[in-house]
Design a protein around this motif. Structure first.
Motif, PDB file in Angstrom:
ATOM      1  N   GLY A 171       0.837  -1.197   0.000  1.00  0.00           N
ATOM      2  CA  GLY A 171       0.000   0.000   0.000  1.00  0.00           C
ATOM      3  C   GLY A 171       0.870   1.244   0.000  1.00  0.00           C
ATOM      4  O   GLY A 171       2.108   1.159  -0.023  1.00  0.00           O
ATOM      5  N   ALA A 172       0.210   2.393   0.056  1.00  0.00           N
ATOM      6  CA  ALA A 172       0.946   3.646  -0.089  1.00  0.00           C
ATOM      7  C   ALA A 172       1.878   3.928   1.082  1.00  0.00           C
ATOM      8  O   ALA A 172       2.881   4.622   0.924  1.00  0.00           O
ATOM      9  N   ASN A 176       5.503   4.870   0.105  1.00  0.00           N
ATOM     10  CA  ASN A 176       6.171   6.098   0.548  1.00  0.00           C
ATOM     11  C   ASN A 176       7.479   5.767   1.257  1.00  0.00           C
ATOM     12  O   ASN A 176       8.496   6.431   1.051  1.00  0.00           O
ATOM     13  N   ALA A 217       1.100   9.057   6.498  1.00  0.00           N
ATOM     14  CA  ALA A 217       1.930   7.964   5.962  1.00  0.00           C
ATOM     15  C   ALA A 217       3.349   8.411   5.574  1.00  0.00           C
ATOM     16  O   ALA A 217       4.319   7.773   5.993  1.00  0.00           O
ATOM     17  N   GLN A 264       2.387  16.351  -2.584  1.00  0.00           N
ATOM     18  CA  GLN A 264       1.190  15.526  -2.455  1.00  0.00           C
ATOM     19  C   GLN A 264       0.252  15.694  -3.644  1.00  0.00           C
ATOM     20  O   GLN A 264      -0.042  16.809  -4.047  1.00  0.00           O
ATOM     21  N   GLY A 266      -3.411  14.833  -4.092  1.00  0.00           N
ATOM     22  CA  GLY A 266      -4.617  14.336  -3.448  1.00  0.00           C
ATOM     23  C   GLY A 266      -4.539  14.443  -1.933  1.00  0.00           C
ATOM     24  O   GLY A 266      -4.129  13.508  -1.263  1.00  0.00           O
ATOM     25  N   ASP A 293       3.493  11.872  -2.762  1.00  0.00           N
ATOM     26  CA  ASP A 293       2.517  10.936  -2.204  1.00  0.00           C
ATOM     27  C   ASP A 293       1.224  11.122  -2.998  1.00  0.00           C
ATOM     28  O   ASP A 293       0.518  12.115  -2.826  1.00  0.00           O
ATOM     29  N   ALA A 295      -1.312   8.676  -3.282  1.00  0.00           N
ATOM     30  CA  ALA A 295      -2.017   7.421  -2.958  1.00  0.00           C
ATOM     31  C   ALA A 295      -3.288   7.226  -3.785  1.00  0.00           C
ATOM     32  O   ALA A 295      -3.478   6.198  -4.407  1.00  0.00           O
ATOM     33  N   PHE A 296      -4.145   8.250  -3.793  1.00  0.00           N
ATOM     34  CA  PHE A 296      -5.314   8.127  -4.666  1.00  0.00           C
ATOM     35  C   PHE A 296      -5.254   9.144  -5.806  1.00  0.00           C
ATOM     36  O   PHE A 296      -5.558   8.841  -6.949  1.00  0.00           O
ATOM     37  N   ASP A 322      -1.639   3.979  -4.709  1.00  0.00           N
ATOM     38  CA  ASP A 322      -2.319   2.744  -4.327  1.00  0.00           C
ATOM     39  C   ASP A 322      -3.052   2.131  -5.507  1.00  0.00           C
ATOM     40  O   ASP A 322      -3.630   2.844  -6.342  1.00  0.00           O
ATOM     41  N   HIS A 324      -5.200  -0.338  -4.455  1.00  0.00           N
ATOM     42  CA  HIS A 324      -6.429  -0.675  -3.732  1.00  0.00           C
ATOM     43  C   HIS A 324      -7.304   0.540  -3.435  1.00  0.00           C
ATOM     44  O   HIS A 324      -8.314   0.422  -2.756  1.00  0.00           O
ATOM     45  N   LYS A 325      -6.913   1.706  -3.920  1.00  0.00           N
ATOM     46  CA  LYS A 325      -7.839   2.840  -3.820  1.00  0.00           C
ATOM     47  C   LYS A 325      -8.544   3.006  -5.167  1.00  0.00           C
ATOM     48  O   LYS A 325      -9.477   2.286  -5.459  1.00  0.00           O
TER      49      LYS A 325
HETATM   50  C1  LIG Z   1      -4.474   6.252   1.946  1.00  0.00           C
HETATM   51  C2  LIG Z   1      -3.363   7.202   1.878  1.00  0.00           C
HETATM   52  C3  LIG Z   1      -2.080   6.837   2.313  1.00  0.00           C
HETATM   53  C4  LIG Z   1      -1.797   5.513   2.983  1.00  0.00           C
HETATM   54  O1  LIG Z   1      -2.056   4.459   2.097  1.00  0.00           O
HETATM   55  P1  LIG Z   1      -2.222   2.957   2.590  1.00  0.00           P
HETATM   56  O2  LIG Z   1      -2.554   2.251   1.319  1.00  0.00           O
HETATM   57  O3  LIG Z   1      -3.347   2.972   3.576  1.00  0.00           O
HETATM   58  O4  LIG Z   1      -0.948   2.506   3.193  1.00  0.00           O
HETATM   59  C5  LIG Z   1      -1.064   7.747   2.154  1.00  0.00           C
HETATM   60  N1  LIG Z   1      -1.289   8.955   1.605  1.00  0.00           N
HETATM   61  C6  LIG Z   1      -2.518   9.345   1.192  1.00  0.00           C
HETATM   62  C7  LIG Z   1      -2.687  10.692   0.590  1.00  0.00           C
HETATM   63  C8  LIG Z   1      -3.595   8.473   1.311  1.00  0.00           C
HETATM   64  O5  LIG Z   1      -4.809   8.852   0.903  1.00  0.00           O
END
Ligand SMILES: *Cc1c(COP(=O)(O)O)cnc(C)c1O
Length: 505
Positions: A171-172, A176, A217, A264, A266, A293, A295-296, A322, A324-325
């Motif tokens: 995951g993210a 990271n 994160a 970042q 998102g 970062d 993630a989404f 991610d 999974h997002k």
């Molecule tokens: C969800 C999220 C994370 C952490 O991701 P995981 O998949 O839960 O480890 C980190 N940064 C951002 C911006 C997120 O939305």
């Protein structure tokens, strides 16, 4: 019922078998590689999975029970004598069912979570059944090569530099962490410091800059990487959580060594993107490393019509995203992407000092912190085959359009305010005061037709909505708006039928 792992004739006292009476090894029956019991267990598991997923669209959007009501689950005794496989699966289903949260439902809007597209779940069954260690392409040829294809497809879809190294991680948070460790090693190598050999004690102290509204994160990642939190410079941000460019310039001017700058794509409350086009060249002028970062939010870069909102993000040095997002892959999967593949491999490979050579095999474990690992990229590969690039783009564009639509429905209501500019899939919704916001959220969650989550933005409590599930459509958004508006009107008029204590958190 006969415990299957004991021989005929051995004391079958079940769980009453005294612990001190050891059985000799030959009293145990060797398990068969595959028997009727195994077949029935696997079939039952598929049947339960199908029943769960086929009922999800109409199921309550909150768990039937919360931890306090499921206390016994944490106190189950270790069984001395095993059970048959089918019974294990059946009892697992009855133990788990009341505490499952409909996170894969199209009416779940909490946090930021994808809904695991069924074809990906089906592929995930196979990943477990095949039992491969997808660390090495020699030992696990087909799945390693398919994962390599997945990585190439994601770089193409996300429109990031095609030569980048990609590690498929859990995951993210781990993505990271891997990227920040890689950045650390590379920045210190430029200062003639070899972290692999010399460790961090005594290393030249390069600066680390990160936005004040970063996710927890990457901050945890800085800790894991030994970079500390107190010495990190937090950059001031605007009302959307974006780093102020002036603040970044001032902080860069104070840097004595080339810095690591974490941006970042998102922000979790606002969905906002840092101003990459301006910020990244500023960092690169100082010889620094930019990690994003995403993630989404990085998924918007897959959509040509939306890509401009994060223009310039592809100039960064590393990215966390991610699967999974927004790709709606089953947990756990994300990507750590590093522009310079050799740097990622050098920092991650368990083989130690290692430089990949041209034409050498592509091994998944060279780009991750793990050695033995499940082939967690396979479900995402299946989802990309199922949706196609066009399907992914359409899904993301639909979520962004639905977010604007929801903002319009809600902001027309006196007393309801959308605190963010809706630039992706996140809405920060506030009522006239914190108390009203909390009551509305609790009311909506208790009704369980839809499930938004909570948050705090700029000192105000918010109802946080994330529109990200593959099956969420306009009707689901209409229902969400209706639930929020109805609760708001009842609470504003003092006809709140629900006492706060009745709501489980
Ligand atoms: C969800 C999220 C994370 C952490 O991701 P995981 O998949 O839960 O480890 C980190 N940064 C951002 C911006 C997120 O939305």
């Amino acid at each position: 019922m006969k415990p299957p792992k004991l021989r005929e004739g051995v004391d079958e006292g079940g769980s009453t078998l005294p612990r001190e009476r050891m059985l000799s090894p030959d009293q145990y029956q060797v398990l068969s590689c595959f028997d009727e019991d195994a077949r029935r267990a696997m079939e039952a598991s598929a049947r339960h999975a199908i029943a769960y997923r086929s009922g999800l669209a109409g199921a309550p959007a909150k768990p039937k029970k919360r931890p306090l009501e499921l206390n016994g689950l944490a106190e189950l005794p270790l069984p001395e004598i095993g059970d048959d496989a089918l019974s294990v699966i059946e009892s697992l289903v009855s133990e788990a069912s009341d505490g499952l949260h409909a996170r894969a439902s199209p009416r779940f809007f909490g946090y930021v979570c994808g809904g695991s597209v069924p074809v990906g779940v089906a592929a995930d069954f196979l990943v477990s059944a095949w039992g491969q260690v997808a660390a090495s392409s020699w030992e696990c040829p087909s799945l390693a090569l398919i994962e390599q294809t997945l990585c190439r497809w994601c770089l193409e879809l996300l429109d990031l530099p095609r030569e980048s190294g990609v590690g498929i991680v859990t995951g993210a948070t781990v993505a990271n962490t891997q990227a920040i460790i890689t950045a650390r090693d590379a920045l210190l190598a430029r200062l003639d410091w070899d972290v692999a050999k010399s460790g961090l004690f005594g290393a030249p102290p390069f600066p680390v800059l990160i936005g004040a509204d970063a996710h927890s994160a990457p901050l945890a990642a800085l800790r894991y990487a030994g970079l500390g939190t107190d010495r990190v410079v937090r950059l001031a941000t605007d009302d959307q959580g974006r780093v102020h460019l002036n603040g970044l310039m001032e902080a860069l001017a104070r840097c004595e060594h080339a810095p690591l700058v974490v941006l970042q794509a998102g922000q979790i409350n606002t969905g906002a993107f840092d101003q990459f086009e301006e910020a990244i060249p500023l960092v690169h002028e100082r010889g620094g490393w930019v990690h994003v970062d995403g993630a989404f939010g990085l998924w918007l870069h897959a959509v040509p019509e939306l890509r401009g909102r994060l223009a310039g993000v592809d100039a960064a040095d590393s990215w966390a995203v991610d699967l999974h997002k927004w790709l709606n892959a089953p947990y756990d999967s994300g990507l750590c992407i590093v522009r310079e593949r050799a740097a990622l491999v050098q920092s991650m490979s368990a083989r130690g000092a290692y430089l990949p050579e041209v034409g050498e095999s592509w091994d998944p474990s060279d780009s991750t912190l793990e050695l033995s690992r499940r082939a967690r990229g396979i479900p995402s590969y299946a989802i990309l085959k199922y949706l196609g690039a066009a399907g992914v783009r359409a899904m993301i564009a639909r979520h962004c359009a639905l977010s604007v639509y929801l903002a319009e429905l809600l902001s027309a209501e006196p007393g309801i305010e959308i605190l963010n500019d809706v630039v992706s899939n996140q809405l920060a919704i506030a009522c006239q005061d914190d108390d009203a916001t909390t009551k509305v959220l609790e009311r909506v969650q208790a009704n369980a037709k839809v499930y938004p989550s909570h948050g705090v933005w700029r000192g105000r409590r918010i109802i946080r909505v994330s529109i990200i599930n593959y099956a969420t459509d306009r009707a689901a958004i209409d229902m969400l708006a209706d639930e929020i508006l109805t609760a708001h009107r009842e609470i504003a008029s003092g006809s709140d039928p629900l006492s706060r204590s009745a709501v489980n958190r």
